[in-house]
Write an enzyme that holds these catalytic residues in place. Structure first.
Site, PDB file in Angstrom:
ATOM      1  N   LYS A  89       3.445  -1.805  12.110  1.00 48.48           N
ATOM      2  CA  LYS A  89       4.438  -1.004  12.837  1.00 48.48           C
ATOM      3  C   LYS A  89       4.772   0.273  12.052  1.00 48.48           C
ATOM      4  O   LYS A  89       4.789   1.371  12.599  1.00 48.48           O
ATOM      5  CB  LYS A  89       5.696  -1.856  13.040  1.00 48.48           C
ATOM      6  CG  LYS A  89       6.789  -1.169  13.804  1.00 48.48           C
ATOM      7  CD  LYS A  89       8.004  -2.072  13.997  1.00 48.48           C
ATOM      8  CE  LYS A  89       7.816  -3.058  15.111  1.00 48.48           C
ATOM      9  NZ  LYS A  89       9.061  -3.677  15.579  1.00 48.48           N
ATOM     10  N   LYS A  96       9.437  -2.897   3.626  1.00 45.63           N
ATOM     11  CA  LYS A  96      10.570  -2.783   4.558  1.00 45.63           C
ATOM     12  C   LYS A  96      10.468  -3.848   5.635  1.00 45.63           C
ATOM     13  O   LYS A  96       9.395  -4.082   6.182  1.00 45.63           O
ATOM     14  CB  LYS A  96      10.510  -1.399   5.224  1.00 45.63           C
ATOM     15  CG  LYS A  96      11.660  -1.086   6.113  1.00 45.63           C
ATOM     16  CD  LYS A  96      12.701  -0.253   5.383  1.00 45.63           C
ATOM     17  CE  LYS A  96      14.007  -0.157   6.113  1.00 45.63           C
ATOM     18  NZ  LYS A  96      14.839  -1.364   6.018  1.00 45.63           N
ATOM     19  N   HIS A 120       0.842  -1.202   0.000  1.00 51.87           N
ATOM     20  CA  HIS A 120       0.000   0.000   0.000  1.00 51.87           C
ATOM     21  C   HIS A 120       0.874   1.247   0.000  1.00 51.87           C
ATOM     22  O   HIS A 120       0.444   2.313  -0.419  1.00 51.87           O
ATOM     23  CB  HIS A 120      -0.963   0.007   1.202  1.00 51.87           C
ATOM     24  CG  HIS A 120      -0.298   0.282   2.504  1.00 51.87           C
ATOM     25  ND1 HIS A 120       0.521  -0.637   3.128  1.00 51.87           N
ATOM     26  CD2 HIS A 120      -0.293   1.382   3.297  1.00 51.87           C
ATOM     27  CE1 HIS A 120       0.991  -0.099   4.248  1.00 51.87           C
ATOM     28  NE2 HIS A 120       0.513   1.113   4.367  1.00 51.87           N
ATOM     29  N   LYS A 171       9.416  -9.085   5.390  1.00 52.75           N
ATOM     30  CA  LYS A 171      10.369  -9.760   6.274  1.00 52.75           C
ATOM     31  C   LYS A 171      11.067 -10.843   5.465  1.00 52.75           C
ATOM     32  O   LYS A 171      10.494 -11.385   4.519  1.00 52.75           O
ATOM     33  CB  LYS A 171       9.637 -10.416   7.460  1.00 52.75           C
ATOM     34  CG  LYS A 171      10.517 -10.628   8.656  1.00 52.75           C
ATOM     35  CD  LYS A 171      10.709  -9.335   9.425  1.00 52.75           C
ATOM     36  CE  LYS A 171      11.571  -9.502  10.642  1.00 52.75           C
ATOM     37  NZ  LYS A 171      11.576  -8.273  11.450  1.00 52.75           N
ATOM     38  N   SER A 207      15.876   3.530  10.406  1.00 50.28           N
ATOM     39  CA  SER A 207      16.145   2.921   9.093  1.00 50.28           C
ATOM     40  C   SER A 207      15.550   3.787   7.986  1.00 50.28           C
ATOM     41  O   SER A 207      16.131   3.941   6.909  1.00 50.28           O
ATOM     42  CB  SER A 207      15.503   1.539   9.000  1.00 50.28           C
ATOM     43  OG  SER A 207      16.330   0.590   9.602  1.00 50.28           O
TER      44      SER A 207
HETATM   45  P1  NAD Z   1      20.390  -8.896  21.896  1.00 50.21           P
HETATM   46  O1  NAD Z   1      20.746 -10.259  21.419  1.00 50.21           O
HETATM   47  O2  NAD Z   1      21.370  -7.784  21.743  1.00 50.21           O
HETATM   48  O3  NAD Z   1      19.997  -8.939  23.460  1.00 50.21           O
HETATM   49  C1  NAD Z   1      19.174  -9.881  24.063  1.00 50.21           C
HETATM   50  C2  NAD Z   1      19.685 -10.066  25.488  1.00 50.21           C
HETATM   51  O4  NAD Z   1      18.745 -10.867  26.199  1.00 50.21           O
HETATM   52  C3  NAD Z   1      21.029 -10.785  25.553  1.00 50.21           C
HETATM   53  O5  NAD Z   1      21.898 -10.091  26.404  1.00 50.21           O
HETATM   54  C4  NAD Z   1      20.664 -12.161  26.115  1.00 50.21           C
HETATM   55  O6  NAD Z   1      21.700 -12.753  26.878  1.00 50.21           O
HETATM   56  C5  NAD Z   1      19.467 -11.821  26.973  1.00 50.21           C
HETATM   57  N1  NAD Z   1      18.609 -12.968  27.267  1.00 50.21           N
HETATM   58  C6  NAD Z   1      18.389 -14.078  26.520  1.00 50.21           C
HETATM   59  N2  NAD Z   1      17.544 -14.904  27.149  1.00 50.21           N
HETATM   60  C7  NAD Z   1      17.212 -14.304  28.311  1.00 50.21           C
HETATM   61  C8  NAD Z   1      16.377 -14.672  29.406  1.00 50.21           C
HETATM   62  N3  NAD Z   1      15.717 -15.814  29.411  1.00 50.21           N
HETATM   63  N4  NAD Z   1      16.276 -13.808  30.448  1.00 50.21           N
HETATM   64  C9  NAD Z   1      16.943 -12.654  30.463  1.00 50.21           C
HETATM   65  N5  NAD Z   1      17.760 -12.261  29.458  1.00 50.21           N
HETATM   66  C10 NAD Z   1      17.891 -13.071  28.400  1.00 50.21           C
HETATM   67  O7  NAD Z   1      19.010  -8.556  21.169  1.00 50.21           O
HETATM   68  P2  NAD Z   1      18.326  -7.136  20.999  1.00 50.21           P
HETATM   69  O8  NAD Z   1      18.679  -6.582  19.669  1.00 50.21           O
HETATM   70  O9  NAD Z   1      18.550  -6.328  22.236  1.00 50.21           O
HETATM   71  O10 NAD Z   1      16.784  -7.574  20.907  1.00 50.21           O
HETATM   72  C11 NAD Z   1      16.030  -7.881  22.062  1.00 50.21           C
HETATM   73  C12 NAD Z   1      14.570  -7.969  21.675  1.00 50.21           C
HETATM   74  O11 NAD Z   1      14.156  -6.744  21.079  1.00 50.21           O
HETATM   75  C13 NAD Z   1      14.221  -9.059  20.655  1.00 50.21           C
HETATM   76  O12 NAD Z   1      12.920  -9.533  20.930  1.00 50.21           O
HETATM   77  C14 NAD Z   1      14.201  -8.295  19.337  1.00 50.21           C
HETATM   78  O13 NAD Z   1      13.396  -8.949  18.352  1.00 50.21           O
HETATM   79  C15 NAD Z   1      13.598  -6.993  19.786  1.00 50.21           C
HETATM   80  N6  NAD Z   1      13.872  -5.864  18.890  1.00 50.21           N
HETATM   81  C16 NAD Z   1      15.147  -5.471  18.644  1.00 50.21           C
HETATM   82  C17 NAD Z   1      15.375  -4.367  17.809  1.00 50.21           C
HETATM   83  C18 NAD Z   1      16.767  -3.846  17.568  1.00 50.21           C
HETATM   84  O14 NAD Z   1      16.890  -2.780  16.952  1.00 50.21           O
HETATM   85  N7  NAD Z   1      17.818  -4.496  18.046  1.00 50.21           N
HETATM   86  C19 NAD Z   1      14.293  -3.713  17.193  1.00 50.21           C
HETATM   87  C20 NAD Z   1      12.992  -4.146  17.466  1.00 50.21           C
HETATM   88  C21 NAD Z   1      12.806  -5.225  18.323  1.00 50.21           C
END
Ligand code: NAD
Length: 473
Positions: free
Chosen positions: A96, A72, A67, A108, A364
């Site tokens: 989003k 992205k 749309h 995706k 982004s």
């Molecule tokens: P990341 O891998 O940098 O960090 C995740 C952290 O969570 C790690 O330090 C890991 O050790 C910890 N972890 C794993 N299992 C755990 C548990 N059971 N209890 C506590 N801590 C635990 O990932 P991120 O980029 O920070 O992403 C985190 C979340 O945010 C994901 O769901 C991701 O999809 C979402 N997200 C990230 C972004 C981004 O820009 N990085 C954007 C949108 C959404």
């Protein structure tokens, strides 16, 4: 066993969509069109591994909606990748982007591999071959579909993608805009790394500034003094904690996968991070108490809980014990639908992931705009603004006969750099989106929660673009 297992991820997105669609005025046919995934590219390709054997790789790219174009959405490398998951994540990207007014359709991609099982050379071959497959079918391009990093991918993979694309499309002037999340030297933008955590902070802060919501929760207005628990000290958790602490909140607990720590006086995320680097765990951090189990942190008494690690961590079994007043969903899908219902009954305000963690896609978008304009943000106006600000200050000092302090002078004279503009663009985006969602929520007392309100806001925006095309009534 939680009821969530009874339907797939894509079906659960459809369920949330249907729940919200009831609060819109749109024709059934139009709603069906918005829900559907428009283009699904499922591919298999061979890769010769370092040991000489051939492996057939399974991969996907789904464009949920055109749309607005380009589409992205990130590319993830994970053994859990399947068509249903990629479809669900692509749909969520459409909603989003609509919520934060980023003019893209949702998409995706996924490659079904565990990256740690491959050498860097093998990963490069897989990424480049995946990109060529996308080029062959016209599934990538600055005006078509623009991938980004996701689980298991980062700047390195984005660099391989842009390089492959550019070599297959020589002379395409906007080629750098075919992917975002690139290293700065290849056209990336400053501020991408902290964007999601910063967006989480801006979104929660805005809700905390709403007097009516705070009154219902029995909390004072504002962020200062609020207690915060963060689960996951990765990119998003670390930066969320940093911005909360810097703005006067107290991060009283941090949980990692192998332990959690508590200190009622507040924790400094950088010190905890350094401790974790050294000891491979957050446990035994000086001055803090170890919690018996990492998950216990979620059930602590606090004002704001930030799950920033994994999906489904708050579910039917622990939701009744959650004591936070506000939950800011930094991770994707940290609450199950059952938990959502339980928390709504308890009066806990859940700020939904689909909007709260949109800082990454927002920045982004800024990167894509930078690539299309072929100029770094601030390059043209920074010096001009500084010269102008200096003149104005000199005039004020001369006319008032008073001197402005050196610290204030430096602050006022400063012309905006790329990082300043990206941060302020993100702040503006998150503030406007919060108000738009709240307006929808408050406009209809039957809308049960902020997540449903966010969906309603997204559906209305996507529907309006179809209506403007004259296809639907
Ligand atoms: P990341 O891998 O940098 O960090 C995740 C952290 O969570 C790690 O330090 C890991 O050790 C910890 N972890 C794993 N299992 C755990 C548990 N059971 N209890 C506590 N801590 C635990 O990932 P991120 O980029 O920070 O992403 C985190 C979340 O945010 C994901 O769901 C991701 O999809 C979402 N997200 C990230 C972004 C981004 O820009 N990085 C954007 C949108 C959404």
């Amino acid at each position: 066993m939680s009821a969530q297992k009874e339907y797939s991820f894509f079906q659960s997105v459809e369920k949330s969509f249907d729940k919200a669609a009831k609060f819109t005025k749109w024709d059934r046919g139009l709603l069906e069109q918005i829900k559907a995934c428009n283009s699904i590219y499922s591919m298999r390709f061979p890769v010769k591994l370092d040991n000489g054997t051939i492996e057939v790789i399974e991969a996907y790219r789904v464009q949920h909606s055109q749309h607005k174009t380009p589409c992205k959405g990130g590319i993830r490398f994970s053994e859990a990748v399947n068509e249903d998951e990629v479809m669900a994540l692509a749909s969520l990207m459409t909603y989003k982007c609509a919520i934060v007014n980023v003019p893209f359709g949702g998409a995706k991609g996924g490659i079904k591999i565990n990256p740690s099982n491959y050498s860097v050379y093998e990963l490069e071959k897989i990424t480049r071959r995946y990109t060529s497959e996308l080029v062959k079918k016209n599934f990538i391009g600055p005006g078509i579909d623009v991938p980004a990093p996701d689980y298991g991918t980062g700047e390195r993979e984005m660099a391989w993608i842009v390089d492959t694309y550019q070599s297959l499309k020589p002379g395409e002037i906007d080629a750098a805009g075919c992917v975002t999340g690139k290293p700065i030297t290849l056209g990336g933008v400053r501020g991408r790394k902290e964007a999601t955590g910063m967006g989480v902070f801006f979104g929660v802060r805005e809700v905390c500034n709403m007097a009516d919501i705070m009154e219902k929760l029995g909390l004072p207005v504002g962020i200062a003094g609020k207690t915060v628990v963060v689960q996951g000290l990765g990119n998003v958790g670390y930066h969320s904690a940093k911005f909360f602490r810097e703005n006067g909140a107290k991060v009283i607990a941090i949980a990692e996968y192998n332990g959690a720590i508590y200190n009622a006086d507040g924790l400094n995320e950088e010190e905890v991070f350094q401790h974790k680097l050294l000891n491979k765990t957050v446990l035994n951090f000086p001055g803090a108490t170890n919690l018996e189990k990492s998950e216990d942190a979620l059930e602590l008494e606090c004002d704001i809980l930030i799950p920033a690690a994994l999906e489904n961590v708050i579910n039917a079994s622990n939701a009744p014990r959650i004591k936070a007043k506000i939950i800011g969903e930094a991770a994707n899908g940290p609450l199950t639908p059952e938990a959502d219902d339980i928390l709504a009954l308890k009066g806990i305000v859940v700020i939904p992931d689909m909007y709260l963690n949109a800082g990454g896609v927002t920045v982004s978008y800024f990167e894509w705009l930078k690539n299309l304009s072929h100029v770094r943000y601030g390059r043209l106006e920074k010096r001009f603004s500084e010269n102008m600000n200096t003149r104005i200050l000199e005039q004020i000092e001369e006319l008032s006969g008073k001197k402005v302090s050196e610290k204030e002078k430096t602050f006022i004279m400063h012309g905006a750099d790329e990082i300043d503009l990206v941060h302020s663009g993100l702040e503006e985006t998150m503030i406007s989106a919060t108000h738009e969602i709240m307006q929808v929520w408050k406009s209809n007392p039957e809308i049960p929660d902020m997540r449903t309100a966010a969906y309603v806001s997204a559906i209305n925006k996507v529907a309006n673009s179809y209506v403007e095309l004259g296809i639907f009534p």
